[in-house]
Design a protein around this motif. Structure first.
Motif, PDB file in Angstrom:
ATOM      1  N   ALA A 171     -26.406   2.771 -35.393  1.00  0.00           N
ATOM      2  CA  ALA A 171     -25.583   3.382 -34.440  1.00  0.00           C
ATOM      3  C   ALA A 171     -24.664   3.879 -34.704  1.00  0.00           C
ATOM      4  O   ALA A 171     -24.024   2.656 -35.108  1.00  0.00           O
ATOM      5  N   VAL A 172     -24.161   4.749 -34.842  1.00  0.00           N
ATOM      6  CA  VAL A 172     -22.386   4.507 -35.587  1.00  0.00           C
ATOM      7  C   VAL A 172     -21.446   5.411 -34.694  1.00  0.00           C
ATOM      8  O   VAL A 172     -20.750   5.637 -34.649  1.00  0.00           O
ATOM      9  N   SER A 173     -21.822   5.765 -33.383  1.00  0.00           N
ATOM     10  CA  SER A 173     -21.310   6.491 -32.493  1.00  0.00           C
ATOM     11  C   SER A 173     -19.928   5.765 -31.840  1.00  0.00           C
ATOM     12  O   SER A 173     -19.878   7.232 -30.788  1.00  0.00           O
ATOM     13  N   VAL A 174     -20.390   5.022 -31.822  1.00  0.00           N
ATOM     14  CA  VAL A 174     -19.237   3.671 -30.705  1.00  0.00           C
ATOM     15  C   VAL A 174     -18.603   3.440 -31.962  1.00  0.00           C
ATOM     16  O   VAL A 174     -18.839   2.488 -32.758  1.00  0.00           O
ATOM     17  N   TRP A 175     -17.188   4.100 -32.192  1.00  0.00           N
ATOM     18  CA  TRP A 175     -16.152   3.433 -32.906  1.00  0.00           C
ATOM     19  C   TRP A 175     -14.952   1.960 -32.578  1.00  0.00           C
ATOM     20  O   TRP A 175     -14.769   2.355 -31.095  1.00  0.00           O
ATOM     21  N   THR A 176     -15.844   1.661 -32.994  1.00  0.00           N
ATOM     22  CA  THR A 176     -14.165  -0.243 -32.141  1.00  0.00           C
ATOM     23  C   THR A 176     -12.599   0.237 -32.894  1.00  0.00           C
ATOM     24  O   THR A 176     -12.542  -0.669 -33.805  1.00  0.00           O
ATOM     25  N   THR A 177     -12.215   1.021 -31.448  1.00  0.00           N
ATOM     26  CA  THR A 177     -11.289   1.199 -32.622  1.00  0.00           C
ATOM     27  C   THR A 177      -9.832   0.600 -32.417  1.00  0.00           C
ATOM     28  O   THR A 177      -8.311   1.262 -32.187  1.00  0.00           O
ATOM     29  N   ALA A 178     -10.119  -0.277 -31.507  1.00  0.00           N
ATOM     30  CA  ALA A 178      -8.372  -1.370 -30.433  1.00  0.00           C
ATOM     31  C   ALA A 178      -8.765  -2.407 -30.670  1.00  0.00           C
ATOM     32  O   ALA A 178      -8.340  -2.975 -29.035  1.00  0.00           O
ATOM     33  N   GLN A 179      -9.257  -3.041 -31.712  1.00  0.00           N
ATOM     34  CA  GLN A 179      -9.601  -4.285 -32.194  1.00  0.00           C
ATOM     35  C   GLN A 179      -7.772  -5.397 -31.762  1.00  0.00           C
ATOM     36  O   GLN A 179      -7.466  -6.210 -31.513  1.00  0.00           O
TER      37      GLN A 179
END
Length: 365
Positions: free
Chosen positions: A52-60
């Motif tokens: 599943a790649v629909s959630v992007w962790t773009t605020a690490q």
């Protein structure tokens, strides 16, 4: 990330997607996240369903850390900057090195800068002259850092894209990354002065009296203008090219405005094919929870609403709608033009928007 509590699924639900939510292992998050140092490998079409790649962790990392060294100090004044990690993630997943990336409302040039650093070419359009200058300064900063790919910014109204971009770009773009303006919902920055309390600044788009600016013309006219932009972009995308639109909902008098669903209606009306709906996190994904990065005004608003008995939550993500163009293009195909229609005309944007909102309300009920 929703604004209402999650309700347990009734017993006997048949669909597997309605089952209980399961925790995503930390290792999987790291593998999927291009901002943690290990970009995900591209997978074959027959294996896409394996992860599943629909959630992007773009605020690490914080927004300031993401922009450090790549953007001029004047960039911070823009009222609605895209997170660089969101643009970078999109570019990495929907383009190849050397491809052309386009942003018709490029602001400070976030999409363009991240495209250049990823080895892509970039072209953008920006309406406000000040931000044109800032975007060009950020492209110059990338070139000073050794980036050799071409990056250009044109000044003008993206609704008139055919008169702004040279013919050399027709049918060339592999990807568009953009975001609609949020008008009066932006938060900007804050300062505290003795006796004056908390004051906002850098929270408005240009001159509020400029009715040519999409941010100043009202919600429904914004949707109509954005639809016209989307339709015009198809001329500059290659067959099968993608358009990624980042959108976040906002509140008016504590009511959540479902802008993502309305933008989906815009894309459909412009003749685009929706292929994905993803979530780009605006909060850091920690071991067991999300660490919000809300602005002062967001946090203050939520606190006051909770004290008044309304259990709201911080918005911790942006929706990312992914569209694509048709895989083939007829040699006789002409650029699309979206005309202004009567408010209640059959098939009009207003009617489509109403159907989307009605469906959303039915689902919520």
């Amino acid at each position: 990330m929703s604004d209402t509590d999650t309700h347990p699924v009734p017993a006997g639900a048949e669909s597997p997607v309605d089952g209980p939510t399961q925790r995503v292992p930390r290792a999987l998050i790291d593998d999927l996240d291009g901002t943690t140092g290990t970009p995900p490998e591209r997978v074959a079409d027959d294996s896409v369903g394996d992860v599943a790649v629909s959630v992007w962790t773009t605020a690490q990392t914080s927004p300031a850390a993401q922009r450090k060294g790549r953007y001029t100090p004047g960039s911070t004044a823009h009222p609605a900057k895209m997170l660089p990690a969101v643009a970078a993630h999109t570019i990495a997943h929907y383009t190849e090195p050397g491809d052309l990336v386009l942003d018709p409302m490029c602001g400070i040039g976030t999409t363009l800068v991240e495209a250049l650093h990823a080895g892509r070419r970039a072209v953008g359009i920006e309406y406000e002259p000040h931000w044109v200058d800032v975007a060009r300064a950020n492209l110059a900063l990338a070139h000073d850092a050794g980036v050799e790919h071409e990056g250009r910014v044109f000044h003008g109204d993206a609704r008139q894209i055919a008169s702004l971009l040279p013919p050399e770009y027709v049918g060339q773009a592999a990807l568009v990354v953009t975001s609609p303006p949020y008008g009066p919902s932006t938060h900007g920055q804050v300062s505290v002065a003795p006796g004056a309390g908390v004051q906002k600044y850098h929270h408005l788009y240009g001159n509020t009296l400029d009715r040519g600016n999409l941010a100043n013309i009202g919600h429904h006219r914004l949707l109509a203008g954005f639809t016209r932009i989307l339709a015009g972009l198809t001329t500059y995308l290659r067959p099968g090219g993608h358009i990624a639109i980042t959108i976040r909902p906002w509140r008016e008098h504590a009511e959540l405005i479902d802008l993502p669903s309305q933008i989906l209606a815009c894309g459909l009306h412009a003749g685009l094919i929706p292929v994905e709906r993803c979530v780009a996190l605006l909060a850091r994904a920690a071991e067991h929870d999300l660490v919000a990065r809300g602005s002062f005004f967001q946090r203050d608003f939520i606190r006051k609403q909770r004290e008044a008995g309304l259990p709201l939550h911080l918005i911790s993500h942006e929706d990312v709608l992914i569209f694509r163009t048709a895989l083939t293009r007829s040699s006789s195909e002409k650029p699309k033009q979206v005309q202004t229609e009567p408010e209640h005309a059959p098939g009009s944007l207003s009617g489509l928007d109403a159907r989307v909102r009605k469906g959303s309300e039915g689902a919520a009920a």
